[in-house]
Design a protein around this motif. Sequence first.
Motif, mmCIF file in Angstrom:
data_model
loop_
_atom_site.group_PDB
_atom_site.id
_atom_site.type_symbol
_atom_site.label_atom_id
_atom_site.label_comp_id
_atom_site.label_asym_id
_atom_site.label_seq_id
_atom_site.Cartn_x
_atom_site.Cartn_y
_atom_site.Cartn_z
ATOM 1 N N GLU A 151 0.944 -1.259 -0.134
ATOM 2 C CA GLU A 151 0.091 -0.181 0.171
ATOM 3 C C GLU A 151 0.854 1.380 0.068
ATOM 4 N N ARG A 152 2.168 1.110 0.407
ATOM 5 C CA ARG A 152 2.874 2.431 0.484
ATOM 6 C C ARG A 152 4.096 2.433 -0.265
ATOM 7 N N GLY A 153 4.514 1.433 -1.169
ATOM 8 C CA GLY A 153 5.375 1.456 -2.166
ATOM 9 C C GLY A 153 6.829 1.364 -1.336
ATOM 10 N N ARG A 154 6.946 0.715 -0.179
ATOM 11 C CA ARG A 154 8.205 0.381 0.359
ATOM 12 C C ARG A 154 8.781 -0.750 0.107
ATOM 13 N N THR A 155 10.216 -0.929 0.370
ATOM 14 C CA THR A 155 10.907 -2.178 -0.104
ATOM 15 C C THR A 155 10.930 -3.092 1.310
ATOM 16 N N LEU A 156 11.321 -4.456 1.162
ATOM 17 C CA LEU A 156 11.329 -5.329 2.336
ATOM 18 C C LEU A 156 12.168 -4.850 3.115
ATOM 19 N N ASP A 157 13.809 -4.238 2.609
ATOM 20 C CA ASP A 157 14.780 -3.894 3.292
ATOM 21 C C ASP A 157 14.325 -2.702 4.231
ATOM 22 N N SER A 158 13.783 -1.740 3.650
ATOM 23 C CA SER A 158 13.380 -0.427 4.184
ATOM 24 C C SER A 158 12.375 -0.568 5.597
ATOM 25 N N VAL A 159 11.437 -1.399 5.164
ATOM 26 C CA VAL A 159 10.554 -1.844 6.221
ATOM 27 C C VAL A 159 11.121 -2.431 7.441
ATOM 28 N N ILE A 160 12.046 -3.611 7.285
ATOM 29 C CA ILE A 160 12.533 -4.194 8.267
ATOM 30 C C ILE A 160 13.663 -3.331 9.006
ATOM 31 N N LYS A 161 14.284 -2.466 8.437
ATOM 32 C CA LYS A 161 15.276 -1.463 8.867
ATOM 33 C C LYS A 161 14.584 -0.810 9.663
ATOM 34 N N GLN A 162 13.492 0.018 9.357
ATOM 35 C CA GLN A 162 12.616 0.713 9.960
ATOM 36 C C GLN A 162 12.118 0.328 11.444
ATOM 37 N N TYR A 163 11.598 -0.918 10.995
ATOM 38 C CA TYR A 163 11.011 -1.642 12.350
ATOM 39 C C TYR A 163 12.009 -1.936 13.410
ATOM 40 N N LEU A 164 13.186 -2.147 13.105
ATOM 41 C CA LEU A 164 14.105 -2.714 14.122
ATOM 42 C C LEU A 164 14.650 -1.552 14.778
ATOM 43 N N SER A 165 14.957 -0.255 13.929
ATOM 44 C CA SER A 165 15.518 0.778 14.695
ATOM 45 C C SER A 165 14.528 1.731 15.137
ATOM 46 N N VAL A 166 13.244 1.711 14.564
ATOM 47 C CA VAL A 166 12.567 2.781 15.154
ATOM 48 C C VAL A 166 11.214 2.164 15.700
ATOM 49 N N VAL A 167 10.465 1.414 14.875
ATOM 50 C CA VAL A 167 9.216 1.080 15.250
ATOM 51 C C VAL A 167 9.044 0.308 16.694
ATOM 52 N N LYS A 168 10.126 -0.514 16.792
ATOM 53 C CA LYS A 168 9.829 -1.630 17.826
ATOM 54 C C LYS A 168 10.128 -0.811 18.963
#
Length: 219
Positions: A151-168
Amino acid sequence: MEKSNQPIIIGVTGGSGSGKTTVSRAILNEFSGHSISLIEQDSYYKDQSNMSFEERLKTNYDHPLAFDTDLLVEHLNELIHYRGIDKPVYDYEAHTRSKNSVRQEPKEVIIMEGILVFADKRLRDLMDIKIYVDTEDDIRIIRRIKRDMEERGRTLDSVIKQYLSVVKPMYHEFIEPTKRYADIIIPSGGENQVAIDIMCTKIASVLENKLNYKNKLQD
């Protein structure tokens, strides 16, 4: 205006991918014949049009400061007094607020959904019912990967990186602690039909009491 004569505000929160949108939609569907609307906190991310695209990518979107909470509080107070608002629209690909807006007319029931709607006391004080959707971390990240890529045009790597560094880390620092403010906690998100049914029964009771109060005023 007396509280009993105001719209009912239902706050729904939980971590990203918890199923809070599914729960909110379940409430909308259950009360589709009523005067009801949904306001997403995501619409109130701050306008970043004065920043470069590279600077916008560095924004921590899971921090309370990412949201224009002052505007959200202002808009909710307008709706509470039965005045319409122009709700902002957020562009997830451009990482800033769109120039467009959506006209939101006042309703008798307002569902306010977002990851940090319990984090600000001003918002909590406006809510009649506070719901926390509680879902395990691994389920939430799978849902987030699927959503952000489709839905938001993101890559797998960018989603995982954002999750581990910020979201979690932001979830454990700012979102999970707000669970203590909840009136209702729904485990397993939108898949917990029993909890959703109980919640809808409670909302129906609040609506009935509100209708009875209005009828007394008219007598």
